[in-house]
Motif scaffolding. Structure first.
Motif, PDB file in Angstrom:
ATOM      1  N   GLN A 187      -8.625 -21.234  -5.100  1.00  0.00           N
ATOM      2  CA  GLN A 187      -9.006 -21.162  -6.502  1.00  0.00           C
ATOM      3  C   GLN A 187     -10.512 -20.934  -6.584  1.00  0.00           C
ATOM      4  N   LYS A 188     -10.906 -20.072  -7.507  1.00  0.00           N
ATOM      5  CA  LYS A 188     -12.327 -19.821  -7.724  1.00  0.00           C
ATOM      6  C   LYS A 188     -12.570 -19.612  -9.206  1.00  0.00           C
ATOM      7  N   TYR A 189     -13.509 -20.349  -9.772  1.00  0.00           N
ATOM      8  CA  TYR A 189     -13.825 -20.264 -11.189  1.00  0.00           C
ATOM      9  C   TYR A 189     -15.288 -19.889 -11.329  1.00  0.00           C
TER      10      TYR A 189
ATOM     11  N   ILE B 131      -1.422 -13.135  -6.158  1.00  0.00           N
ATOM     12  CA  ILE B 131      -2.807 -13.157  -6.614  1.00  0.00           C
ATOM     13  C   ILE B 131      -2.808 -13.094  -8.134  1.00  0.00           C
ATOM     14  N   VAL B 132      -3.472 -14.038  -8.768  1.00  0.00           N
ATOM     15  CA  VAL B 132      -3.618 -14.041 -10.220  1.00  0.00           C
ATOM     16  C   VAL B 132      -5.108 -14.031 -10.546  1.00  0.00           C
ATOM     17  N   ILE B 133      -5.526 -13.032 -11.307  1.00  0.00           N
ATOM     18  CA  ILE B 133      -6.926 -12.922 -11.705  1.00  0.00           C
ATOM     19  C   ILE B 133      -6.982 -12.815 -13.224  1.00  0.00           C
ATOM     20  N   MET B 134      -7.821 -13.641 -13.857  1.00  0.00           N
ATOM     21  CA  MET B 134      -7.992 -13.600 -15.299  1.00  0.00           C
ATOM     22  C   MET B 134      -9.486 -13.622 -15.601  1.00  0.00           C
ATOM     23  N   SER B 135      -9.925 -12.770 -16.526  1.00  0.00           N
ATOM     24  CA  SER B 135     -11.344 -12.674 -16.827  1.00  0.00           C
ATOM     25  C   SER B 135     -11.564 -12.513 -18.319  1.00  0.00           C
ATOM     26  N   SER B 136     -12.830 -12.650 -18.737  1.00  0.00           N
ATOM     27  CA  SER B 136     -13.167 -12.515 -20.151  1.00  0.00           C
ATOM     28  C   SER B 136     -14.417 -11.672 -20.366  1.00  0.00           C
ATOM     29  N   ASP B 137     -14.828 -10.915 -19.347  1.00  0.00           N
ATOM     30  CA  ASP B 137     -16.059 -10.131 -19.453  1.00  0.00           C
ATOM     31  C   ASP B 137     -15.826  -8.704 -19.910  1.00  0.00           C
TER      32      ASP B 137
ATOM     33  N   VAL C 152      -6.905 -17.076  -8.527  1.00  0.00           N
ATOM     34  CA  VAL C 152      -6.011 -18.035  -7.878  1.00  0.00           C
ATOM     35  C   VAL C 152      -5.117 -17.275  -6.914  1.00  0.00           C
ATOM     36  N   ILE C 153      -4.952 -17.813  -5.704  1.00  0.00           N
ATOM     37  CA  ILE C 153      -4.064 -17.213  -4.712  1.00  0.00           C
ATOM     38  C   ILE C 153      -3.009 -18.250  -4.332  1.00  0.00           C
TER      39      ILE C 153
END
Length: 333
Positions: free
Chosen positions: A52-54, A306-312, A42-43
């Motif tokens: 936004q990109k998911y 810039i907010v980046i969240m991941s689960s990999d 998210v920017i």
């Protein structure tokens, strides 16, 4: 007149976002190529979401696609919430940074008599690291604190410990007379319009939108889940003065000297950067739990977040995305 200006600003930001979506997409997709990235980007600019990109899925079987509603563990970034709630109570005159924590918690070990609120905000209390186990809860953490020995005299060293974070939440409960979950919701989440964020307290208290890959814990102040959009809203609320005074926020960035880390914030806010004239240029905070990773970056010159969240489980991808987005933003500013 003010409403007309706000409408115009919103229109300009919306137009800007539409014009740059393809550029952002290109940078993001190039950044995650062959990385196995599973997460959300998210920017924000001037308080508004412009991109936004998911990418990927929320479940282990890869059947439920990620959406704006899915929540991640922010890891260490979530410790900002306990920091802010303590700072709010100080602003209200209900406690002081110099207060001994034994003033509010009478079950602490004798060694903790010299530990202050400021010490637990700065990880200089001397408390040891938390001993993790699956499904650890607040009562378990309290027992660890009761049976712990300080690693050094309060204020004489630095040791990053989640036990400090649990203590912050317990002190908020004692001073406010409310549960930490309620105080956090009413004084932070609701104020910042964070509609999807919550503190999980039990195994059954689980959201259907929680993304797979976190470590099962139920700790006050630590087991918190947010969406990237909510984390952006939190950032906006911080720097608009909605949650705490901006001057006080800036004050508690400086002064850290014991961690040995360059530009490490004094209170629990990650790290910051200033220019040669001492002007705040940017700050960022990252966190992990254990396959959930979060990176929150705010550039104050261009007013981008810039907010980046991941689960990999691949934290390095977040830095690569951030670096490439920063380059694009700087070139366009």
């Amino acid at each position: 007149m003010k409403s007309i200006l706000m409408v115009l600003l919103g229109f300009l930001i919306s137009t800007y976002a539409s014009a740059n979506t393809n550029l952002f997409n290109e940078v993001v997709m190039n950044s995650i190529h062959d990385s196995g990235f599973n997460g959300s980007i998210v920017i924000g600019k001037q308080g508004a979401v412009i991109y936004q990109k998911y990418i990927g899925y929320s479940d282990k079987k890869n059947t439920d696609k990620l959406t704006v509603n899915h929540i991640f563990s922010p890891g260490s970034v979530g410790k900002e919430f306990t920091t802010v709630t303590i700072m709010q109570l100080v602003e209200q005159g209900r406690l002081s940074y110099s207060d001994k924590i034994t003033k509010y918690l009478d079950w602490l070990p004798e060694e903790a008599e010299k530990v202050t609120v400021e010490h637990i905000l700065t990880h200089t209390s001397g408390l040891p690291k938390i001993k993790w186990k699956r499904n650890i809860n607040t009562a378990d953490a309290v027992e660890q604190i009761k049976n712990s020995q300080l690693s050094f005299a309060p204020g004489e060293g630095y040791l990053y410990s989640n036990l400090n974070v649990v203590l912050r939440a317990l002190i908020v409960e004692k001073v406010s007379g409310d549960s930490y979950s309620n105080y956090l919701k009413n004084s932070v989440f609701d104020v910042a319009d964070m509609k999807s964020s919550y503190q999980q307290l039990t195994e059954s208290d689980v959201s259907d939108f929680k993304v797979y890959g976190d470590y099962p814990t139920y700790l006050l102040g630590t087991t918190i889940y947010v969406t990237p959009v909510d984390l952006l809203k939190f950032e906006n609320a911080l720097w608009s003065g909605t949650l705490i005074q901006v001057d006080e926020l800036k004050r508690v960035l400086d002064g850290e000297r014991l961690s040995g880390k360059t530009n490490h914030a004094y209170f629990d806010f990650g790290k910051f950067y200033k220019d040669s004239q001492g002007k705040l240029v940017s700050w960022e905070h990252d966190g992990s739990n254990p396959n959930h990773h979060t990176l929150k970056f705010h550039d104050f010159i261009s007013d981008y977040t810039i907010v980046i969240m991941s689960s990999d489980g691949n934290k390095e991808t977040l830095y690569k995305i951030r670096d490439n987005l920063k380059s694009l933003i700087i070139n366009k500013s």
